[in-house]
Design an enzyme around this catalytic site. Sequence first.
Site, PDB file in Angstrom:
ATOM      1  N   SER A 192       0.835  -1.197   0.000  1.00  0.00           N
ATOM      2  CA  SER A 192       0.000   0.000   0.000  1.00  0.00           C
ATOM      3  C   SER A 192       0.870   1.246   0.000  1.00  0.00           C
ATOM      4  CB  SER A 192      -0.895   0.024   1.245  1.00  0.00           C
ATOM      5  OG  SER A 192      -1.548   1.270   1.409  1.00  0.00           O
TER       6      SER A 192
ATOM      7  N   TYR B  65       0.109   0.240  10.690  1.00  0.00           N
ATOM      8  CA  TYR B  65      -0.280  -0.201   9.348  1.00  0.00           C
ATOM      9  C   TYR B  65       0.870   0.026   8.365  1.00  0.00           C
ATOM     10  CZ  TYR B  65      -2.823  -0.440   4.913  1.00  0.00           C
ATOM     11  OH  TYR B  65      -3.238  -0.761   3.634  1.00  0.00           O
TER      12      TYR B  65
END
Length: 318
Positions: free
Chosen positions: A163, A189
Amino acid sequence: MSVSHTTHPFGANTTASEIIDGVDLHGRRAVVTGASSGIGVETARALATAGAEVTLAVRSTDAGARVAARLEAELPAGSGELSVKRLDLADRSTVGAFVADWSGPLHILVNNAGVMALPELRRTPDGRETQFGVNHLGHFALALGLRPALAAAEGARVVSVASIGHLFSPVVFDDLDYRFRPYDPWTSYGQSKTANVLFAVGAAERWADDGITANALMPGNIADTSLARHMDPEQLAGFIDTTGLTLPPGKTVEQGAATSVLLAASPTVEGVTGRYFEDCAPSRTVTERADAIAGVAPYALDRANAERLWAVSDALVR
């Protein structure tokens, strides 16, 4: 690591079905983790459409069975068979069971499943911070266990769904599990997504002699996915203010799956390995997060970081 620059007609708006058009995967076997929702479903659909035998590796086999039934009703004649197997990346025992149950070669492994921005610190049963444990360590253990099957395929591809969130944080080796620093949903994350890229870099180096290629990717800004299921509406609305990161233009799920399918099956990236892609093309390097809506951080492609992470991860999953 391949450093060639791949040229092809695909881009940000390309769909998975456009990537797979004309590709023949009959006789190939694929595993897609997290294939009960979002881009995992569309990745499985595209690979099966091209003739691959696709295993949906999912936490809930009931949800997976519903997806498989829907896809089977929609797939064209001549598509590959679908099967469903349980895999909970937070639970090492299910990873081991999945690996033990696998027999024969594996041509494509798409590490697609993930969790994002858990609002509070959570840990896996073996004590790891959940985002790092699920997004990275679970997939690392899975790929490590399936390596003999990948090697047996003589030309397997491993796809690691990362990501742009990797720009939130490098891997903080001295505190992987937030035992000293305050927990933050976004740096945790980001660390896990950086680890996804570094895994591809490490696998590309270590498994080249087995004919295995490994690449990572940013699928895009996709609203219709369960990835943000742990975020409340207020947290989603304040994303830019909270993180300082501007999201790239939105994509449909079909567009979001395109880069995964490209790396899993397209002949245009044959032999390419150890790279980070977005919008169906190799990404450029960025040197800071400010104003970045694309790009890959140097720390995510650093071979020394990849080697260190591999050693740490290997010790944690043994």
